[in-house]
Design a protein around this motif. Sequence first.
Motif, PDB file in Angstrom:
ATOM      1  N   THR A 225      17.959  36.770 -15.321  1.00 53.27           N
ATOM      2  CA  THR A 225      16.796  36.054 -15.857  1.00 53.27           C
ATOM      3  C   THR A 225      17.214  34.976 -16.848  1.00 53.27           C
ATOM      4  O   THR A 225      16.368  34.365 -17.488  1.00 53.27           O
ATOM      5  CB  THR A 225      15.844  37.043 -16.563  1.00 53.27           C
ATOM      6  N   ALA A 226      18.520  34.730 -16.989  1.00 61.12           N
ATOM      7  CA  ALA A 226      19.013  33.784 -17.994  1.00 61.12           C
ATOM      8  C   ALA A 226      18.444  32.382 -17.776  1.00 61.12           C
ATOM      9  O   ALA A 226      18.033  31.702 -18.726  1.00 61.12           O
ATOM     10  CB  ALA A 226      20.538  33.746 -17.985  1.00 61.12           C
ATOM     11  N   ALA A 227      18.430  31.915 -16.523  1.00 58.33           N
ATOM     12  CA  ALA A 227      17.925  30.564 -16.247  1.00 58.33           C
ATOM     13  C   ALA A 227      16.448  30.446 -16.596  1.00 58.33           C
ATOM     14  O   ALA A 227      15.999  29.418 -17.116  1.00 58.33           O
ATOM     15  CB  ALA A 227      18.150  30.209 -14.782  1.00 58.33           C
ATOM     16  N   THR A 228      15.695  31.492 -16.353  1.00 57.73           N
ATOM     17  CA  THR A 228      14.269  31.470 -16.683  1.00 57.73           C
ATOM     18  C   THR A 228      14.067  31.503 -18.193  1.00 57.73           C
ATOM     19  O   THR A 228      13.165  30.839 -18.720  1.00 57.73           O
ATOM     20  CB  THR A 228      13.555  32.666 -16.023  1.00 57.73           C
ATOM     21  N   ARG A 229      14.902  32.230 -18.908  1.00 60.00           N
ATOM     22  CA  ARG A 229      14.792  32.231 -20.370  1.00 60.00           C
ATOM     23  C   ARG A 229      15.069  30.844 -20.939  1.00 60.00           C
ATOM     24  O   ARG A 229      14.374  30.390 -21.849  1.00 60.00           O
ATOM     25  CB  ARG A 229      15.763  33.261 -20.967  1.00 60.00           C
ATOM     26  N   GLN A 230      16.077  30.188 -20.403  1.00 58.24           N
ATOM     27  CA  GLN A 230      16.375  28.825 -20.856  1.00 58.24           C
ATOM     28  C   GLN A 230      15.219  27.883 -20.523  1.00 58.24           C
ATOM     29  O   GLN A 230      14.838  27.032 -21.336  1.00 58.24           O
ATOM     30  CB  GLN A 230      17.665  28.333 -20.203  1.00 58.24           C
ATOM     31  N   TRP A 231      14.657  28.037 -19.339  1.00 59.11           N
ATOM     32  CA  TRP A 231      13.506  27.225 -18.911  1.00 59.11           C
ATOM     33  C   TRP A 231      12.321  27.453 -19.846  1.00 59.11           C
ATOM     34  O   TRP A 231      11.652  26.507 -20.271  1.00 59.11           O
ATOM     35  CB  TRP A 231      13.157  27.603 -17.475  1.00 59.11           C
ATOM     36  N   ALA A 232      12.079  28.713 -20.203  1.00 64.27           N
ATOM     37  CA  ALA A 232      10.941  29.047 -21.060  1.00 64.27           C
ATOM     38  C   ALA A 232      11.122  28.523 -22.476  1.00 64.27           C
ATOM     39  O   ALA A 232      10.147  28.137 -23.131  1.00 64.27           O
ATOM     40  CB  ALA A 232      10.730  30.562 -21.082  1.00 64.27           C
ATOM     41  N   ALA A 246       8.112  35.203 -13.733  1.00 65.03           N
ATOM     42  CA  ALA A 246       8.671  35.879 -12.565  1.00 65.03           C
ATOM     43  C   ALA A 246       8.790  34.923 -11.386  1.00 65.03           C
ATOM     44  O   ALA A 246       9.772  34.964 -10.639  1.00 65.03           O
ATOM     45  CB  ALA A 246       7.797  37.080 -12.195  1.00 65.03           C
ATOM     46  N   GLY A 247       7.783  34.038 -11.216  1.00 64.85           N
ATOM     47  CA  GLY A 247       7.835  33.064 -10.136  1.00 64.85           C
ATOM     48  C   GLY A 247       9.007  32.113 -10.284  1.00 64.85           C
ATOM     49  O   GLY A 247       9.679  31.762  -9.305  1.00 64.85           O
ATOM     50  N   HIS A 248       9.268  31.658 -11.525  1.00 63.51           N
ATOM     51  CA  HIS A 248      10.410  30.767 -11.744  1.00 63.51           C
ATOM     52  C   HIS A 248      11.722  31.452 -11.382  1.00 63.51           C
ATOM     53  O   HIS A 248      12.654  30.814 -10.864  1.00 63.51           O
ATOM     54  CB  HIS A 248      10.452  30.308 -13.199  1.00 63.51           C
ATOM     55  N   ALA A 249      11.806  32.768 -11.633  1.00 60.34           N
ATOM     56  CA  ALA A 249      13.020  33.528 -11.322  1.00 60.34           C
ATOM     57  C   ALA A 249      13.061  33.983  -9.875  1.00 60.34           C
ATOM     58  O   ALA A 249      14.046  34.614  -9.459  1.00 60.34           O
ATOM     59  CB  ALA A 249      13.108  34.743 -12.248  1.00 60.34           C
ATOM     60  N   LEU A 272       9.091  36.143 -25.969  1.00 58.77           N
ATOM     61  CA  LEU A 272       8.357  34.900 -26.214  1.00 58.77           C
ATOM     62  C   LEU A 272       7.837  34.848 -27.655  1.00 58.77           C
ATOM     63  O   LEU A 272       7.918  33.807 -28.318  1.00 58.77           O
ATOM     64  CB  LEU A 272       7.185  34.780 -25.244  1.00 58.77           C
ATOM     65  N   LEU A 273       7.306  35.963 -28.133  1.00 58.15           N
ATOM     66  CA  LEU A 273       6.770  35.997 -29.493  1.00 58.15           C
ATOM     67  C   LEU A 273       7.870  35.732 -30.518  1.00 58.15           C
ATOM     68  O   LEU A 273       7.665  34.989 -31.483  1.00 58.15           O
ATOM     69  CB  LEU A 273       6.114  37.352 -29.753  1.00 58.15           C
ATOM     70  N   GLN A 274       9.048  36.323 -30.322  1.00 58.90           N
ATOM     71  CA  GLN A 274      10.159  36.109 -31.249  1.00 58.90           C
ATOM     72  C   GLN A 274      10.547  34.639 -31.297  1.00 58.90           C
ATOM     73  O   GLN A 274      10.745  34.065 -32.377  1.00 58.90           O
ATOM     74  CB  GLN A 274      11.360  36.960 -30.829  1.00 58.90           C
ATOM     75  N   HIS A 275      10.678  34.021 -30.128  1.00 54.47           N
ATOM     76  CA  HIS A 275      11.119  32.627 -30.079  1.00 54.47           C
ATOM     77  C   HIS A 275      10.035  31.676 -30.586  1.00 54.47           C
ATOM     78  O   HIS A 275      10.349  30.660 -31.226  1.00 54.47           O
ATOM     79  CB  HIS A 275      11.543  32.265 -28.658  1.00 54.47           C
ATOM     80  N   ARG A 276       8.792  31.963 -30.315  1.00 53.74           N
ATOM     81  CA  ARG A 276       7.720  31.111 -30.831  1.00 53.74           C
ATOM     82  C   ARG A 276       7.636  31.206 -32.350  1.00 53.74           C
ATOM     83  O   ARG A 276       7.406  30.195 -33.032  1.00 53.74           O
ATOM     84  CB  ARG A 276       6.397  31.514 -30.175  1.00 53.74           C
ATOM     85  N   THR A 277       7.813  32.394 -32.886  1.00 56.60           N
ATOM     86  CA  THR A 277       7.791  32.559 -34.340  1.00 56.60           C
ATOM     87  C   THR A 277       8.938  31.803 -34.989  1.00 56.60           C
ATOM     88  O   THR A 277       8.757  31.117 -36.004  1.00 56.60           O
ATOM     89  CB  THR A 277       7.863  34.051 -34.706  1.00 56.60           C
ATOM     90  N   ASP A 278      10.128  31.924 -34.416  1.00 56.65           N
ATOM     91  CA  ASP A 278      11.281  31.225 -34.972  1.00 56.65           C
ATOM     92  C   ASP A 278      11.099  29.709 -34.895  1.00 56.65           C
ATOM     93  O   ASP A 278      11.439  28.982 -35.837  1.00 56.65           O
ATOM     94  CB  ASP A 278      12.546  31.635 -34.210  1.00 56.65           C
ATOM     95  N   HIS A 279      10.521  29.225 -33.782  1.00 61.33           N
ATOM     96  CA  HIS A 279      10.280  27.782 -33.641  1.00 61.33           C
ATOM     97  C   HIS A 279       9.250  27.313 -34.666  1.00 61.33           C
ATOM     98  O   HIS A 279       9.408  26.239 -35.278  1.00 61.33           O
ATOM     99  CB  HIS A 279       9.795  27.475 -32.226  1.00 61.33           C
ATOM    100  N   ALA A 280       8.209  28.107 -34.892  1.00 58.25           N
ATOM    101  CA  ALA A 280       7.197  27.748 -35.887  1.00 58.25           C
ATOM    102  C   ALA A 280       7.811  27.684 -37.281  1.00 58.25           C
ATOM    103  O   ALA A 280       7.519  26.774 -38.069  1.00 58.25           O
ATOM    104  CB  ALA A 280       6.053  28.763 -35.856  1.00 58.25           C
TER     105      ALA A 280
END
Length: 348
Positions: A225-232, A246-249, A272-280
């Motif tokens: 799922t690494a490519a999808t994580r980078q995409w997200a 899941a569709g992207h993967a 997603l929540l962790q990364h959105r919080t860190d970005h905010a």
Amino acid sequence: MRNNRAMTPRPHRIAVLALDQVVGLDLGTPSQIFSTARNADNEHFYTVEVCTPGARPTRSSAGFRIVPDHGLELLDRADTVIVPGIHGASLDRELLEPAVHAALTSAYERGARIMSICTGAFVLAAAGLLDGRPATTHWAYADRFRRRYPDVRLDPGVLFVDDGNVLTSAGVAAGIDLCLHVIRTDHGSAVANRSARRCVVPPWRDGGQAQYIERPVPRPTDASTAATRQWAQHRLHEPLTLRQLAGHASMSVRTFTRRFRAETGVSPARWLLQHRTDHARQLLETTDLPVDQVAQRSGFGTPAALRQQLHQSIGVSPTAYRRTFRHPSTPSPVDRADTEKEWLSEAE
């Protein structure tokens, strides 16, 4: 002649307590990570010194001896005390001599921040500093820890636990995660990210140590799922759904969820929540964007959703977080407007 330059605050003093059979990497981690945390004038935010009971030479688990410059008196003036891990064989003996127990307890009672790396949690537990608290340690020693210290709320699935003035980390390299977390808490994401870059380590690792527990190695044909994580990560501002990920993967939702958790240790939603919080947090520290725009760009959608997440994760509002880590001399019009919105929101 009077010097009008503002006095530089003294560096935060860290004492690393090395006990018999100390783990070499754990011992060196605090000095390496905290020494890279500096301000714009290249002044260190921290000083790190090592001590042992009686300033005696102490064996490491790697076959060399530690010759310290300090004894336990170092803990008397430390702002933070860190106990590195000790080798497994030492865990079967009585951990603390009375002087060590007294020094740790005294440091805790006067308000010093207490931290452990890896099996250093056994030392804190032996001193009674983890009773009733959440904590973690190396997953391989979790069962032994539970048997010995049943009053500690052990969570062996996370990389570190921050319980206010007592913090514990999982095994070995998780000490790096904990030290970076402390820098981030003390001085913000920008300083922590610079420290991570200087040490050539990721500023934040996804998931917990559950992903490192021994398990069958995936077949080479298994997709990642690494490519999808980078995409997200480039689309955090979008309302991403599990089906989209899941569709992207090119996987079913069930397969994607299972493999995502196996690779990161957390669910896609939590990731997603962790990364959105860190970005905010980064946007709040490094830009003057209004809170509503920060919420949109980080994927929370509304200021209310962002405020709720920051309160849950770090206990402060967006504008309070910005004030803490940007230290403006006077609030900007954007800050004043956002503060008024938060007051109104809390009053409703």
